[in-house]
Design a protein around this motif. Sequence first.
Motif, mmCIF file in Angstrom:
data_model
loop_
_atom_site.group_PDB
_atom_site.id
_atom_site.type_symbol
_atom_site.label_atom_id
_atom_site.label_comp_id
_atom_site.label_asym_id
_atom_site.label_seq_id
_atom_site.Cartn_x
_atom_site.Cartn_y
_atom_site.Cartn_z
ATOM 1 N N VAL A 76 0.834 -1.199 0.000
ATOM 2 C CA VAL A 76 0.000 0.000 0.000
ATOM 3 C C VAL A 76 0.873 1.255 0.000
ATOM 4 C CG1 VAL A 76 -1.645 1.337 1.384
ATOM 5 C CG2 VAL A 76 -1.987 -1.124 1.078
ATOM 6 N N MET A 77 1.991 1.201 0.706
ATOM 7 C CA MET A 77 2.809 2.407 0.852
ATOM 8 C C MET A 77 3.880 2.537 -0.228
ATOM 9 S SD MET A 77 2.896 2.811 4.914
ATOM 10 C CE MET A 77 2.810 4.545 4.583
ATOM 11 N N ALA A 78 3.994 1.532 -1.064
ATOM 12 C CA ALA A 78 5.115 1.498 -2.014
ATOM 13 C C ALA A 78 5.134 2.701 -2.955
ATOM 14 C CB ALA A 78 5.071 0.207 -2.823
ATOM 15 N N ARG A 84 7.387 6.956 5.835
ATOM 16 C CA ARG A 84 8.454 6.706 6.810
ATOM 17 C C ARG A 84 7.947 5.788 7.896
ATOM 18 N NH1 ARG A 84 9.738 13.001 7.929
ATOM 19 N NH2 ARG A 84 9.567 13.653 5.750
ATOM 20 N N GLU A 85 8.695 4.744 8.137
ATOM 21 C CA GLU A 85 8.405 3.811 9.227
ATOM 22 C C GLU A 85 6.952 3.339 9.212
ATOM 23 O OE1 GLU A 85 9.837 5.629 12.902
ATOM 24 O OE2 GLU A 85 11.265 6.703 11.632
ATOM 25 N N GLY A 86 6.426 3.085 8.018
ATOM 26 C CA GLY A 86 5.064 2.566 7.944
ATOM 27 C C GLY A 86 3.990 3.632 8.039
ATOM 28 N N PHE A 87 4.366 4.893 7.897
ATOM 29 C CA PHE A 87 3.374 5.983 7.926
ATOM 30 C C PHE A 87 3.517 6.843 6.681
ATOM 31 C CE2 PHE A 87 4.101 4.980 12.392
ATOM 32 C CZ PHE A 87 2.799 4.875 12.873
ATOM 33 N N PHE A 88 2.389 7.463 6.258
ATOM 34 C CA PHE A 88 2.457 8.502 5.237
ATOM 35 C C PHE A 88 2.894 9.787 5.935
ATOM 36 C CE2 PHE A 88 -1.024 5.756 3.539
ATOM 37 C CZ PHE A 88 -0.436 5.405 2.340
ATOM 38 N N ALA A 89 3.910 10.440 5.409
ATOM 39 C CA ALA A 89 4.371 11.673 6.037
ATOM 40 C C ALA A 89 3.728 12.882 5.359
ATOM 41 C CB ALA A 89 5.890 11.760 5.918
ATOM 42 N N VAL A 90 3.212 13.816 6.161
ATOM 43 C CA VAL A 90 2.600 15.051 5.641
ATOM 44 C C VAL A 90 3.117 16.224 6.476
ATOM 45 C CG1 VAL A 90 0.502 13.950 4.803
ATOM 46 C CG2 VAL A 90 0.565 14.778 7.146
ATOM 47 N N PRO A 91 2.937 17.466 5.980
ATOM 48 C CA PRO A 91 3.321 18.616 6.800
ATOM 49 C C PRO A 91 2.505 18.631 8.090
ATOM 50 C CG PRO A 91 2.737 19.304 4.571
ATOM 51 C CD PRO A 91 2.374 17.875 4.683
#
Lengths: 95, 493
Positions: A76-78, A84-91
Amino acid sequence: MSIDTDTARRIAGLARIRVEEADLPGLAGELSQILGWVEQLQAVDVSGVEPMTSVTPMALPMREDTVTSGDMRDKVMANAPDAREGFFAVPKVVE
Amino acid sequence: MSELATLTLAEAREKLRAGETTARALTEACLAAIEGAAALNAFVRVDPERALAAADAADARRAAGEDGPVLGLPIGIKDVYCTEGLGTQSASRILEDFVPPYESTVTMKLREAGAVALGKCNMDEFAMGSTTEHSVYGATVSPWRRAGDTAPLTAGGSSGGSAAAVAADLCLAALGSDTGGSIRQPAAFTGTVGIKPTYGRCSRWGMVAYASSLDQAGPMTKTVRDAAILLGAIAGHDPKDSTSAPREVPDFEAALKGDMRGRRIGLPKEYGADLPDEIAALWDRGAEMLRDAGAEVVEISLPNTPHALPAYYIIATAEASSNLARYDGVRYGRRASLGQGDGIVDLYEKSRAEGFGREVQRRVMIGAYVLSAGYYDAYYLRAQKIRSLVRADFEAAFGQVDAILTPVTPSAAFPLGEMEGDPVKMYLQDVFSVTLNLAGLPGISVPVGLSGEGLPLGLQLIGRPWGEAELLDTAFALERAAGFGHKPESWWR
């Protein structure tokens, strides 16, 4: 239907698309042209007509309320632009 | 160039069965043709290694005694279909570098049946357009040119890459998708056959969504028989698409008899308004052909036709604005680089401004507007009511006739760039095709003649819901009577 610059700004905001101030009058003109063209529908008598909500009349199927898919975090995150570390990073969202 | 790429699906299948060729030879011929056709920009992503591996696997299956309608046949795939491990962008910058971790149902069906996916075909971004110019890959150029003129023409859209690829013999057949005419109009512009099946006949799972109540997958082929073969291979119920119908898929190819005796064909009088002479004459000729084949041709009325196109643009843009909300720069695709202090809304707005092309932005905004508070009833709800009226027109007509014959497009193909800056003019391309999407009906475009400028012209046949077998049979009769048989001169090689 004429769309002014303020309305164009509001529509772009609803659509979450950044439009520069300088481009708003042009956008307003284009939207006015399209909305002016669909305006002809206001003349159609639709009293007593039910809106069409199902393309081919059929009941939506039911299925067992069970998990049928999952356990594929990395897949899913590919494609995420920043994961990062299994999370979607956002501001930062919360001050 | 090898002749193998010029074969139809049916011809190639016969040669495979007779042991006269192999899936590998067919695939190599298509790959060579694709390589020599960069000027058309019809294929935008090709993976020869993968295609040849699929071909070898098909040859091995055949050697082991297996046979099947599409086993070993090389096919082009519109970039709207997710293909596992092979980049899929729906021709949009916002899906840059997106590699699907899964396969769409229709391409999976083809894969399992042993067809060879050659690569991805060009299209208008998110299938929004009628010219295949609105693409992150650049425009597709039609293999057809006007007599004595080298000006590049459109192959139509949004499935223009698939249409050009089939017309130029870069593949034996291709998959397209049709939301308002995106299979039928490019087929008409390129002298090929394109069928939009009944809504729900094919699964939409893994198709990049534009307008979910209108989108359908469908074949683009060299002949009606091939359309029957390919449709049979992709149709069928799929639990992963709740709108796909749990219905048996008939043997479409077996239905091709071409006997029109006892068949009643309707000509909707509203489609004749403001029709250019050349198209009107073509329509008359098509009616005459079906009459000669034994059909009875009668005039019918579809009174709500004039309202269909504007209603379509409200419904399609509303659904698009909601479907395309998923492109947020967070989960996949392109993310804009942010400035100091930019927040999450800046991330969304900048990513979408950078990632969506102009036509997509326009449609998403119109959709957001017609769904917004205070305008929903006046636009969206009213359009849904008009959609009911359009469907009721067809239901009444199919009480009197078995099929409806109409033009596909108001003109032959036109030069690239001609529709630039006039969205409404481009939308009018779809005036004869959107009505079917609104009503969920199947429709097929069949090449019938050439324009005065030497370009292909097609006619559309419309069938009853789930009546693709009979519809293909009528198309077969029309194809046989028209005997089109023209090919573009291969200037691009």
